[in-house]
Write an enzyme that holds these catalytic residues in place. Structure first.
Site, mmCIF file in Angstrom:
data_model
loop_
_atom_site.group_PDB
_atom_site.id
_atom_site.type_symbol
_atom_site.label_atom_id
_atom_site.label_comp_id
_atom_site.label_asym_id
_atom_site.label_seq_id
_atom_site.Cartn_x
_atom_site.Cartn_y
_atom_site.Cartn_z
ATOM 1 N N CYS A 175 38.485 41.793 39.658
ATOM 2 C CA CYS A 175 38.450 40.130 39.734
ATOM 3 C C CYS A 175 39.588 39.631 40.517
ATOM 4 O O CYS A 175 40.716 39.993 40.490
ATOM 5 C CB CYS A 175 38.559 39.748 38.129
ATOM 6 S SG CYS A 175 38.711 38.043 38.074
ATOM 7 N N ASN A 191 34.620 30.437 43.086
ATOM 8 C CA ASN A 191 35.126 30.362 41.906
ATOM 9 C C ASN A 191 36.233 30.797 41.508
ATOM 10 O O ASN A 191 36.622 31.791 42.148
ATOM 11 C CB ASN A 191 33.860 30.946 40.793
ATOM 12 C CG ASN A 191 34.317 32.344 40.377
ATOM 13 O OD1 ASN A 191 35.227 32.587 39.632
ATOM 14 N ND2 ASN A 191 33.814 33.328 41.070
#
Lengths: 266, 310
Positions: free
Chosen positions: B134, B73
């Site tokens: 992230c 992703n």
């Protein structure tokens, strides 16, 4: 969100309808009646497929759901050979249906390509059988073998069929966009709905903009969850200030509400 | 013979959670998207989608690509922003009796504390998880998350801003040579727990066009494929620190979840497998006691491997 169901669907029938294309009839009790444009997430139930796949619903009767599957990868390939009695996890119905009165009351022109026929076919049949309107339906496939004739003949007024190659006397050669232009000239003021490959829908959008015809699109996008959670299937809103999820706010959009096909800056 | 049902509760810092099953950040929205089929109340808690000070639109398409046993992703932290969360989401979570861990990402070291100060004005949340790892944003994320010195500093600033009755979790990246060093830094900074692991870096290639599929080239890899990696990182982390470790990565069944307790986790988060099975964490809560009893354990703590200390 209300009315979704999550459970095991049992395959009742697998009917071939075109090249690499089948209709699966599945038994499942869903809490609400699905409507044209809505879809279900169906998991192929093989361990090398992590995600469920979105399939537009072709018809929903009491306790039975039809979906049309065209083989595109390993998930759809294994689903296309499912046998009666096989079970698959199903989540649905999901997403928004076609609900704009301008479109439903007609006059209207539906333009479908490939598996994009599914929601428009159901909507056309539904509108015609209830006497609300009779959409002019145009379907395009690459060759005659790509036409799901067994499905298309269920719409009584019939589909205008276009193929790019191998036309016979009952088929027109060329692209559906030719059919759309002709139909718009014949029916000024018609509303248009389209579902199919993105290049086709963009061509339809260009013609509708030129003709000032209102257009609704039913989008297909890679989905992770089908519920607006994973944010995989987003498209920018018309103003660009937010992302719309194809799975939850769509898949049906008035084209004026989104940046159709626009790229997004992060 | 009467049987005592296992004790599932887990204490992390000042907060006691009813059970140790949480949803992982970014995989279950804000905890409100599945209330019809999987309410958040029965879970140990919900870790929200990561929130930033301002709303973020996220990355361009494609954003996810399925792999044979996992998912790549590159969403790019799309979220509604802290203010919309506080105004629209948190009150509903409170109404649903959800135990909420708010995942936060700041643009710089100070902003994590600023986000917590904003949050501190509202009731209805149990703690925060600092997303220091992230991989899908241009600034922050891995920049902070790979440097023990910065991790300690950010954690200390966050702890200072956090009300005393809330829990502070720090989520770590596996994309370093020593996750134990990162965990020690978080512990030193005052974290109540470390969450292991965030996604593993991954690339998919478009051979025909001779380029990576994702515009940012590198994406985050999650799903069943990373379970053994996550177990190894949790094992390493549990040996490095004395604060609780929250295990996450590749959980698809109750036994996957229990494996994390063997290697030293005190709680777990279910992530990517929630996409195809949004009720998975809820079902795991229901299965938890019976499976522990089958294994002859009175609590998940009893599953812990004796050799862990070595």
């Amino acid at each position: 969100m209300p009315g979704r169901g999550l459970g095991m669907a049992r395959v009742l029938a697998n009917t071939g309808v075109a090249r690499d294309t089948v209709v699966l009839t599945m038994a499942i009790d869903l809490p609400t009646q699905a409507r044209p444009g809505q879809f279900a997430m169906v998991h192929p139930m093989r361990t090398d497929c992590l995600l469920a796949r979105p399939f537009s619903i072709l018809d929903h009767r009491d306790g039975e759901l039809d979906i049309l599957i065209k083989v595109a990868g390993k998930g759809s390939a294994s689903m296309a050979v499912a046998r009666p009695g096989d079970e698959m996890r199903l989540f649905g119905p999901l997403g928004q249906s076609f609900d704009a009165p301008r479109l439903l009351d007609g006059p209207s022109i539906f333009v479908a390509g490939g598996v994009g026929v599914v929601p428009l076919h159901w909507l056309a049949r539904d509108l015609h059988s209830r006497g609300r309107s009779t959409p002019h339906c145009i379907f395009g496939g690459r060759t005659p073998a790509d036409l799901p004739t067994a499905v298309l003949t269920q719409y009584e007024p019939g589909w205008e069929l276009w193929v790019e190659d191998g036309a016979t006397e009952s088929l027109e050669t060329g692209r559906v966009t030719h059919g759309l232009q002709r139909a718009l000239e014949a029916t000024p003021g018609a509303a248009v709905a389209t579902c199919g490959p993105t290049p086709m829908m963009k061509a339809v959008a260009a013609i509708c903009e030129e003709a000032d015809a209102p257009l609704w699109v039913c989008l297909e996008e890679q989905m992770g969850c089908g519920a607006g959670v994973c944010r995989a299937c987003v498209i920018p809103s018309a103003s660009g200030d937010r992302m719309c999820t194809v799975c939850k706010e769509g898949p049906v959009f008035a084209v004026s509400d989104i940046q159709f096909g626009a790229a997004v800056a992060s | 013979m009467s049987q005592v049902s296992p004790d599932l509760s887990v204490q992390i810092g000042p907060v006691t959670f009813e059970n140790p099953i949480f949803t992982a950040s970014g995989t279950w929205g804000y905890g409100l998207e599945y209330t019809d089929i999987a309410p958040p109340g029965p879970l140990g808690g919900v870790v929200t989608k990561t929130l930033t000070m301002e709303p973020r639109l996220g990355n361009t398409q494609p954003r996810v690509r399925e792999q044979p046993h996992g998912l790549l992703n590159s969403i790019g932290l799309e979220n509604v922003g802290i203010n919309a969360f506080l105004g629209e989401k948190l009150p509903r979570l409170r109404f649903l009796n959800a135990s909420v861990i708010v995942s936060l990402a700041g643009r710089d070291e100070d902003e994590f504390a600023t986000l917590i100060q904003r949050l501190a004005q509202f009731p209805g949340w149990a703690g925060v998880e600092l997303n220091l790892s992230c991989p899908n944003v241009a600034r922050g994320g891995l920049d902070f998350g790979q440097d023990p010195v910065r991790i300690e500093r950010i954690t200390a600033l966050a702890r200072a801003a956090l009300p005393a009755d809330r829990s502070l979790w720090v989520k770590l990246t596996p994309n370093v040579s020593s996750i134990g060093d990162l965990a020690k830094a978080a512990e030193q900074g005052g974290a109540h727990a470390v969450t292991c692991i965030n996604t593993v870096l991954g690339v998919e290639v478009n051979l025909q066009e001779r380029r990576p599929v994702f515009p940012r080239a590198v994406a985050g890899y999650s799903g069943p494929a990373i379970l053994p990696i996550a177990l190894a990182k949790v094992l390493e982390t549990a040996r490095a620190v004395s604060i609780p470790v929250v295990g996450v990565g590749g959980i698809g069944s109750i036994d996957d979840a229990l494996a994390f307790f063997v290697v030293g986790a005190s709680a777990v988060q279910v992530g990517t497998s929630l996409f195809p099975e949004p009720d998975l964490a809820n079902r795991m809560v229901e299965q938890f006691s019976a499976r522990l009893t089958e294994l002859g354990a009175a609590s998940p703590r009893e599953l812990r491997w004796e050799g862990l200390a070595g």
